[in-house]
Each structure stands twice: as C-alpha cells, then as structure tokens.
Design a protein around this motif. Sequence first.
Motif, mmCIF file in Angstrom:
data_model
loop_
_atom_site.group_PDB
_atom_site.id
_atom_site.type_symbol
_atom_site.label_atom_id
_atom_site.label_comp_id
_atom_site.label_asym_id
_atom_site.label_seq_id
_atom_site.Cartn_x
_atom_site.Cartn_y
_atom_site.Cartn_z
ATOM 1 N N LEU A 511 28.991 -5.846 20.662
ATOM 2 C CA LEU A 511 28.619 -6.389 19.354
ATOM 3 C C LEU A 511 27.990 -7.771 19.487
ATOM 4 C CD1 LEU A 511 28.649 -6.282 16.255
ATOM 5 C CD2 LEU A 511 30.979 -7.205 16.337
ATOM 6 N N PHE A 512 28.599 -8.648 20.291
ATOM 7 C CA PHE A 512 28.064 -10.001 20.460
ATOM 8 C C PHE A 512 26.701 -9.977 21.149
ATOM 9 C CE2 PHE A 512 32.519 -12.108 20.409
ATOM 10 C CZ PHE A 512 32.519 -12.035 19.031
ATOM 11 N N LEU A 513 26.515 -9.053 22.086
ATOM 12 C CA LEU A 513 25.220 -8.937 22.738
ATOM 13 C C LEU A 513 24.144 -8.550 21.726
ATOM 14 C CD1 LEU A 513 23.472 -8.882 25.288
ATOM 15 C CD2 LEU A 513 24.156 -6.485 25.589
ATOM 16 N N ALA A 514 24.472 -7.579 20.875
ATOM 17 C CA ALA A 514 23.511 -7.145 19.857
ATOM 18 C C ALA A 514 23.202 -8.267 18.877
ATOM 19 C CB ALA A 514 24.066 -5.925 19.120
ATOM 20 N N LEU A 515 24.231 -8.973 18.424
ATOM 21 C CA LEU A 515 24.018 -10.077 17.490
ATOM 22 C C LEU A 515 23.198 -11.197 18.128
ATOM 23 C CD1 LEU A 515 27.550 -10.322 15.813
ATOM 24 C CD2 LEU A 515 25.431 -9.535 14.734
ATOM 25 N N GLY A 516 23.487 -11.491 19.394
ATOM 26 C CA GLY A 516 22.733 -12.531 20.088
ATOM 27 C C GLY A 516 21.263 -12.190 20.202
ATOM 28 N N ILE A 517 20.957 -10.931 20.544
ATOM 29 C CA ILE A 517 19.562 -10.498 20.652
ATOM 30 C C ILE A 517 18.869 -10.566 19.291
ATOM 31 C CG2 ILE A 517 18.080 -8.516 21.134
ATOM 32 C CD1 ILE A 517 20.095 -7.715 23.313
ATOM 33 N N ILE A 518 19.588 -10.145 18.235
ATOM 34 C CA ILE A 518 19.006 -10.181 16.885
ATOM 35 C C ILE A 518 18.682 -11.612 16.467
ATOM 36 C CG2 ILE A 518 19.525 -9.801 14.442
ATOM 37 C CD1 ILE A 518 21.129 -7.315 15.312
ATOM 38 N N ILE A 519 19.627 -12.538 16.689
ATOM 39 C CA ILE A 519 19.417 -13.928 16.275
ATOM 40 C C ILE A 519 18.273 -14.561 17.065
ATOM 41 C CG2 ILE A 519 20.448 -16.234 16.275
ATOM 42 C CD1 ILE A 519 23.084 -14.980 15.498
ATOM 43 N N ILE A 520 18.219 -14.325 18.378
ATOM 44 C CA ILE A 520 17.138 -14.902 19.185
ATOM 45 C C ILE A 520 15.793 -14.301 18.787
ATOM 46 C CG2 ILE A 520 16.176 -14.978 21.516
ATOM 47 C CD1 ILE A 520 18.949 -15.411 22.596
ATOM 48 N N SER A 521 15.765 -12.981 18.567
ATOM 49 C CA SER A 521 14.509 -12.334 18.156
ATOM 50 C C SER A 521 14.026 -12.876 16.817
ATOM 51 C CB SER A 521 14.710 -10.821 18.067
ATOM 52 O OG SER A 521 15.124 -10.285 19.303
ATOM 53 N N THR A 522 14.946 -13.043 15.873
ATOM 54 C CA THR A 522 14.586 -13.594 14.567
ATOM 55 C C THR A 522 14.066 -15.020 14.697
ATOM 56 O OG1 THR A 522 16.313 -12.219 13.550
ATOM 57 C CG2 THR A 522 15.423 -14.031 12.232
ATOM 58 N N THR A 523 14.707 -15.802 15.548
ATOM 59 C CA THR A 523 14.279 -17.187 15.762
ATOM 60 C C THR A 523 12.876 -17.236 16.355
ATOM 61 O OG1 THR A 523 16.597 -17.839 16.132
ATOM 62 C CG2 THR A 523 14.894 -19.369 16.864
ATOM 63 N N ILE A 524 12.620 -16.380 17.343
ATOM 64 C CA ILE A 524 11.285 -16.336 17.951
ATOM 65 C C ILE A 524 10.233 -15.948 16.909
ATOM 66 C CG2 ILE A 524 9.840 -15.117 19.633
ATOM 67 C CD1 ILE A 524 12.327 -14.896 21.424
ATOM 68 N N TYR A 525 10.568 -14.985 16.057
ATOM 69 C CA TYR A 525 9.635 -14.534 15.017
ATOM 70 C C TYR A 525 9.261 -15.685 14.087
ATOM 71 C CZ TYR A 525 8.004 -12.222 10.759
ATOM 72 O OH TYR A 525 7.288 -11.857 9.655
#
Length: 701
Positions: A511-525
């Motif tokens: 779960l934390f891995l998925a959330l981390g990827i989502i937050i970083i991807s959103t930040t990059i966007y």
Amino acid sequence: MNSKMIQTGYLLGVSLILASILYFFAANWQGFERLTKIMLSIGLVLLFYGLHFLVRKIGNQQYFLSDWMLVAASVVFGLSVALIGQIYNSHADSYWLFLVWFVPVFILSLITKYVPFYVFSFILAHLAIFFFLSPSTYFASWTDYELFGFIFTVALLNAVLFYLTYRTIISTKTILYMAFIMFHSMFIYLTINNELPFHFLSNLFYIGIFIVSFYYWFKVKLHRPLLILTGLFATFYVLQKGFYWMFLYYGMWMLLFFLLIAALLVFLSVIAVSFLKKGKKNRILTQLVTVIVTIIATLFSTLAISGLFFILFPQATADVLFFFSICALITPGLFTKWPIQIKYTLLSTGFLLAIGASSFSIIIYNIILLILLGAGIFTVPMRSMKVFLYILANIVFGSILSEWFEVHGIFLGLLFFNVLYYMAQKKEIATKYSAFIIGLFAFLTLTVLDVENWLSIIYNFTFFLTVTIPIFTIKMTTRRWEWTTCLIFWFLFIAYKYYEYLWLLIHKSILFLALGIIIISTTIYFERKRANPTVSTKRIQYKTPFLISLILLQLGFISYQSYTNETLLKEGELIKLELMPIDPRSMLQGDYIILRYGITEMEQTDDYRLWNKKIKVVLRENNGIYDYAGYYQINGEWNKPYNEEQGDIMINGKSNGPNEVVYGIESYFVPEGTGVDLQNEVEYAYVRVGKTGNAIIEYIE
C-alpha cells in the motif's frame, strides 16, 4: 503547485517508498532465498545512489531531489544491514547495526555539510549508545561505576556538540536543541538514580548548571528558547526531588512542609515579579517564573492537600473534597483579583483535586467541572494556563463519555469535541491549536484500536487524507503551525503502523509503495505544468571520488558480512541446543523470538571485574544435546585445568554478569504473526559453530 508544495510532494512520496522497503524487509517474507534478499538490498542501495547521480547530472529544476536521493540511499543501506541481521539471526536492534549505519552517515555529514546527515548521524549515534547500554534481547549487567561513566561521557559529548553548534562552528539549530535536550536528559538520569556513584556531586553540579544557564541566557545573552527549555528541566528536577522526599518521609509533618514550600514559592514569586521592571527581558522572565512556580506549587500542594485532608478528616468522603476544591480554591482563582501566581496555583490545584474527587462520584460533578473549566479558559489571560485548562477539559469530557461508551466511543467523542471547538473558535488561538493537536491525537488513536476491519480501514484511510490534504493546501506563510502539525502526525502515522498488528506488514508495504508512486507521479505532473518553474540552484557539494569510495565500502561491507555468514553456515559444526523463547518485534527487522538456552545460565565467577568480557565456553554432547562442560576461558585463562575430549565444541560468548553468558544467537527472526505459535512449540535450536568459535542459528524445532 508552488515550489514548496512540489518539495513536499517529493518528500512524502520518497518517505512512503522508504517505509515500504522497511515494512517489506521486516515482514520477513519467505518467498525469497537468503542470497536473493541480499542481492535485492544491494540493488536498492545502488538504485538510490544511481538516482542521486542521475538527477544531479540531468540538472533537474529541483536540485533538492538529488540531495534527498542521497539521504534515501543512506537509509536503504541501514535497512540492508538490518536485513543481514534478520537473515542470519544476529541480535535484534544490535548496537552494531546502528554503529555500522552511523559511520557512513557521519562521513557524509562531514563531506557534504548537509543538515539532514547531521541530524541522522546524531540519532544513529544515540541509538547505538542506547542499545549498547540496554540490549533488546538480554539484560546487560553493568556495574554502577561503568554505567555512570558511560552516561556522564555521553552528557559531556552532547555538551561539546551543543557548544560547537551554539558558536556556529557547526551551523544547524536542530542539533543545538537536540544536544541540549540530550545533555539535560542524561543529567536528569544521573540525579534521579540514587544507586549511581557520585550522586551528591552530580546533583550539585547540575544545580550549578541551572544557575549559570539562567544567568547567561537572561542577563548576558537573551535566548528565549534555551531559557524556556532550561526552565522546563529545572521544573522537572525540582518536582522529582520533591516527590522523592515526600514519598520517602510521607506523613502529616512532611505534607505540611511541602504545603508550606508551595505557599512560600508563590509568595516569593509575587514579590520577585513586582520588582521586575517593564521590558522585553523582564516580560520573558516574569512569564517563565509564573509558569515554573505554578507547576511546582500546584503539584506539591495537590499532593499535600489531598493527603492532609484525609488524615485530618478520616471520615470525609470524596464529595467533601470536591466541594472544598470548588469553594476554597477554584472560585477565588476565577473571581478574585489576586496576583496571577496565586490565582493560577489555586485554579490548577483546585481542578486537579476536583477531577480526582469526581472520579469517585456521580456524573453531574464532571459536568460542573466542565462548565468551570470553560469559564477559566475564557477568562484567564495567560496562554499556557488556557492550554492547561483546555487539556483538563478534555480529560473531564473523556471521563463523562466513559460513563456510556467503551474506549472506541471515548476517543470518537473526543475527536468530535475538538473538531467542533477548533471550527467554532476564532479568538483563543492557543486553545484552538490545542484542539487541533488533541483532535489529531484522538483520530490517530482510532486508527490503532481493535475494531471491525471495515471500520479500521475507514479510520486509517480518512486519517491519512486528513493529514495529507492540508499539507498541500494550507498556506505555510499564514498557518505554518498547523501545516507543521499535520506533517508531524503524517510521519507518526507511517511510523506507528509498523507496530500496529491489525494489518500485515507485507500488505502495508504494498500500500505504501503504491501511495508513494502516486504522490511522486502527481508531483511530477504538476511540476511540469508550471508555466514559470522555480529553479532550485542550491545543492550539497562534495568530491565525487570520496562518495564513490564510500559507496564501495558500504557494498563491500554488505557482501563481506553475507559471505562470512554463508561460509559459517556451510562449514560450521552443527550442534543441538535446548532453548526457551519469547516473542517481541524489532525496531527495524520485524518479528523475532528471543532465545534463552540451556547454556545461557552457567556457573561462573561472581567477580564483577570479569563481567562484560569475551568468554570461550566448552560444550560437550550429552544424549544428542550439547551442554556446558564446566570449562570456560576469560582473558586467556581457564577457570580450571581443561583436557580436551573428542567432540568438544568451543563457542564464543560474552560474560554478562554473574552466571550468565550471551552468544550472539539470542534472536531468531520469523515471518510476521508466527512468533507466538513458535514460542510455544519450539524446544531446540540447531546452531553452526565455526572453528574460531563464532556461532549462527541454522534452524529451530
């Protein structure tokens, strides 16, 4: 997203991914072989170092990200060292783990001058010291002089570090306050522990520290934060000494004496404040004196009055004490125009006594108290007193809720109580912030309570959103305090989930891995969508060859430790030992069983000069189980003449006080959730012992 929000997004995303790695390693998932796990850890270390060089090379708009990748690589190295300990069942939370971890982080702090590395190395150093003095898998037998020497040395080292940061030789305020707090914490321990040597001199020296500190940071060079911290430690010191003497010589005359001391303190503080002239320094000192005197006088008088009341009136009930507190203490504290030191002491003492008495009475008493506390919150002028009364109001409201609800209902009620107060309050900023903190604390507690699975999921998901969304939406310039509080609770949530057993570590890792990827991807966007991106040009500086050499040393250590352990498992002599296990959880390595062997307790010398020394113990087979043969060697000398027999095994250990030896095989790591069953089933450990005497557990049954 502005520049700060982008940095925050990367920070949260990277933190979640690091937490995911920690949780995955700690889960001790059995899907991988030992060497596969080691290669995975090496790969992760190389990945984060590679990301550091890559981001630094391509000139990302946010150079801080390359710096954070370097910090993340250091974290992953420590997790890899912990993983080696888990794979080969070395001591859980061993001080060696944190010491090995500390060395490269400290070198990086010297190379880069980067504040996070200073803080990180400070924490690791103190963790190493803590687990050296107090191991997690056995009780260390230090003499009083050894313990005093260790703690006094740590205190002095923190004093030196504080001086270096105070003189800006090391430029970081964080270390300044951390070293200051650790110095006082060490001396508090030295002065509290009456069994340690030089107790009188320690107290005398510590009192001198207080006198010099108050004078210097008030008269010579005003420093409000250090003055306040010194006042807090001085308050704690005085209270501890007062309660110690009160309980040691408890009786009517001692209670009267402490009541007199409380009254005298209040009287002297009124005189002192009246002589202080107006001015910035004097306002600070006036507030500090008022707070310190109120705390000390309140606690002394509360204990003294409650004891004297029932000594003088043995037939009196808690109801009488309740109304006495309201009439004689709370009412004059609220409605008179006496000096604030007197009013606040009366209020604090009265409310503490009344709350204690109301716990034995009917619910209407708590309702009366809640009304009076509300009156106090809106009438007293000092912010610290408002906060204290608001905390008491939450305690009383929680007591009212306990009449109808279990723990779940109590914390849910406290959550709504503080949310409503926070939303309704506009003027009383101090209590508004207090409601914010207490509400988040109550919410965090709900996430760890044993409730229905669906409700637990709702609480955890909602809390995560509650502390995450404000981090991105609150303006730091106008509401920095609330932003910081949300960030602290965000990290508390991530950290505390490690010790929460409702969800499996492997599930939380995913779960934390998925959330981390989502937050970083959103930040990059959002970073790419910015029309005028703010370029961060400040980054840490170092010489690349030094960093590469350090990376090679880290990878070399991981490889060497793995190789020596694998060699021992293949070439060591296999012996069978009797054991008695119990089941806790390591700070970094997950669930494990603490092993106690039949050879742990053995007859040896009671000479304290031989404690904590390396020892070689001779084991001899007896009906298929190896046991202590009666021979051991310390400092090259045998306890009695030894004639080697065929099949004898010599194992290395450490003499841990009288009649106990530890061998470094006291921890056996297990998959999450299996420790309780194993501790009730296993009886024997199969251990490989090498030619040099080093041992490693192969399996248990």
